[in-house]
Motif scaffolding. Structure first.
Motif, PDB file in Angstrom:
ATOM      1  N   GLU A   1      -5.824  -0.154   1.651  1.00 35.70           N
ATOM      2  CA  GLU A   1      -5.685   1.266   2.031  1.00 35.70           C
ATOM      3  C   GLU A   1      -5.783   1.418   3.556  1.00 35.70           C
ATOM      4  OE1 GLU A   1      -7.351   3.882  -1.717  1.00 35.70           O
ATOM      5  OE2 GLU A   1      -8.832   2.719  -0.594  1.00 35.70           O
ATOM      6  N   ALA A   2      -6.695   0.664   4.164  1.00 35.83           N
ATOM      7  CA  ALA A   2      -6.826   0.717   5.628  1.00 35.83           C
ATOM      8  C   ALA A   2      -5.516   0.289   6.296  1.00 35.83           C
ATOM      9  CB  ALA A   2      -7.980  -0.178   6.082  1.00 35.83           C
ATOM     10  N   HIS A   3      -4.891  -0.774   5.769  1.00 32.96           N
ATOM     11  CA  HIS A   3      -3.647  -1.277   6.386  1.00 32.96           C
ATOM     12  C   HIS A   3      -2.543  -0.223   6.348  1.00 32.96           C
ATOM     13  CE1 HIS A   3      -5.204  -5.440   4.973  1.00 32.96           C
ATOM     14  NE2 HIS A   3      -5.771  -5.055   6.097  1.00 32.96           N
ATOM     15  N   SER A   4      -2.525   0.604   5.288  1.00 33.03           N
ATOM     16  CA  SER A   4      -1.435   1.577   5.120  1.00 33.03           C
ATOM     17  C   SER A   4      -1.422   2.610   6.241  1.00 33.03           C
ATOM     18  CB  SER A   4      -1.524   2.261   3.749  1.00 33.03           C
ATOM     19  OG  SER A   4      -2.618   3.174   3.730  1.00 33.03           O
TER      20      SER A   4
ATOM     21  N   LYS B   1       5.845  -3.235  14.762  1.00 33.16           N
ATOM     22  CA  LYS B   1       5.464  -4.655  14.672  1.00 33.16           C
ATOM     23  C   LYS B   1       5.365  -5.045  13.192  1.00 33.16           C
ATOM     24  CE  LYS B   1       3.197  -4.630  19.124  1.00 33.16           C
ATOM     25  NZ  LYS B   1       2.006  -4.389  19.895  1.00 33.16           N
ATOM     26  N   PRO B   2       5.375  -6.348  12.907  1.00 34.10           N
ATOM     27  CA  PRO B   2       5.306  -6.758  11.495  1.00 34.10           C
ATOM     28  C   PRO B   2       4.044  -6.220  10.808  1.00 34.10           C
ATOM     29  CG  PRO B   2       5.721  -8.645  12.933  1.00 34.10           C
ATOM     30  CD  PRO B   2       5.430  -7.485  13.827  1.00 34.10           C
ATOM     31  N   PHE B   3       4.167  -5.944   9.507  1.00 36.06           N
ATOM     32  CA  PHE B   3       3.033  -5.390   8.756  1.00 36.06           C
ATOM     33  C   PHE B   3       1.799  -6.283   8.898  1.00 36.06           C
ATOM     34  CE2 PHE B   3       0.413  -4.505   5.045  1.00 36.06           C
ATOM     35  CZ  PHE B   3       0.349  -3.119   5.107  1.00 36.06           C
ATOM     36  N   GLU B   4       2.022  -7.609   8.901  1.00 37.31           N
ATOM     37  CA  GLU B   4       0.891  -8.555   8.977  1.00 37.31           C
ATOM     38  C   GLU B   4       0.080  -8.377  10.261  1.00 37.31           C
ATOM     39  OE1 GLU B   4       4.250  -9.773   8.501  1.00 37.31           O
ATOM     40  OE2 GLU B   4       3.776  -9.212   6.436  1.00 37.31           O
ATOM     41  N   SER B   5       0.710  -7.815  11.297  1.00 40.35           N
ATOM     42  CA  SER B   5      -0.021  -7.631  12.563  1.00 40.35           C
ATOM     43  C   SER B   5      -1.137  -6.596  12.402  1.00 40.35           C
ATOM     44  CB  SER B   5       0.933  -7.214  13.683  1.00 40.35           C
ATOM     45  OG  SER B   5       1.451  -5.923  13.437  1.00 40.35           O
ATOM     46  N   ALA B   6      -1.105  -5.826  11.316  1.00 37.97           N
ATOM     47  CA  ALA B   6      -2.137  -4.808  11.077  1.00 37.97           C
ATOM     48  C   ALA B   6      -3.292  -5.350  10.233  1.00 37.97           C
ATOM     49  CB  ALA B   6      -1.522  -3.598  10.384  1.00 37.97           C
ATOM     50  N   ILE B   7      -3.221  -6.629   9.869  1.00 39.29           N
ATOM     51  CA  ILE B   7      -4.272  -7.226   9.037  1.00 39.29           C
ATOM     52  C   ILE B   7      -5.216  -8.038   9.932  1.00 39.29           C
ATOM     53  CG2 ILE B   7      -4.733  -8.849   7.149  1.00 39.29           C
ATOM     54  CD1 ILE B   7      -1.928  -8.099   6.059  1.00 39.29           C
TER      55      ILE B   7
END
Ligand SMILES: CC(C)(COP(=O)(O)OP(=O)(O)OC[C@H]1O[C@@H](n2cnc3c(N)ncnc32)[C@H](O)[C@@H]1OP(=O)(O)O)[C@@H](O)C(=O)NCCC(=O)NCCS
Length: 145
Positions: free
Chosen positions: A11-14, A24-30
């Motif tokens: 949920e935080a990543h969303s 940026k790539p979604f993975e950069s938010a993890i």
């Protein structure tokens, strides 16, 4: 209308991705620490949608000598929900959860544009600004509880 509660890493990543890592790539938010036991995430829900998030990670910054430090990271509110007091509500909730977990001191790397927000909620600057490549100028900030 708004519900402030603990949320999952997913949920935080969303919210973190569109606000803090746009384009940026979604993975950069993890963050690697997102799923470790001592980490927790607080969010705001509006009509079933998560619209804000902040993450607290049990992590010490060496320039501070205090015990039981947590790092505040991934602070983000969807643009249309900003300046409604939600950021402040989330940090207050996270601070109280941190105290229950034995935390006593919070530090963070604040984007320059967010420094006034953190000052308003009781955080102080430490030292000079520094550049985070690809993101921009930051200040180390802290709050002793
Ligand atoms: C920074 C951010 C998380 C603040 O959340 P928010 O919900 O908009 O903030 P709040 O409404 O709770 O603000 C509380 C107080 O902080 C101060 N504040 C917040 N944003 C501010 C800004 N852009 N400029 C000046 N003061 C600000 C104000 O005093 C505000 O109270 P007021 O609106 O009654 O004057 C949000 O604007 C955001 O997601 N920004 C983009 C991502 C970002 O920069 N994150 C921080 C990374 S370190």
């Amino acid at each position: 209308m708004y519900k402030v509660r603990e949320i999952t890493a997913a949920e935080a990543h969303s919210v973190r991705h569109p606000v803090l890592r746009e384009g940026k790539p979604f993975e950069s938010a993890i963050f690697p620490e997102d799923t470790i036991e001592d980490t927790f995430h607080v969010g705001v829900e509006s009509n079933g949608e998560i619209v804000g998030t902040v993450t607290f990670i049990k992590n010490s910054e060496d320039v501070f000598k205090e015990a039981n430090q947590y790092q505040l990271r991934g602070m983000a509110v969807l643009q249309k929900y900003q300046r409604k007091g939600l950021g402040e509500l989330m940090v207050k909730k996270a601070e109280s959860l941190m105290l229950q977990r034995g935390g006593a001191f919070i530090w963070l790397n604040a984007r320059e544009v967010a420094v006034l927000f953190y000052k308003k909620i009781g955080y102080e600057k430490f030292g000079n600004s520094f550049n985070v490549p690809g993101i921009g100028p930051h200040f180390l900030m802290y709050k002793k509880m």
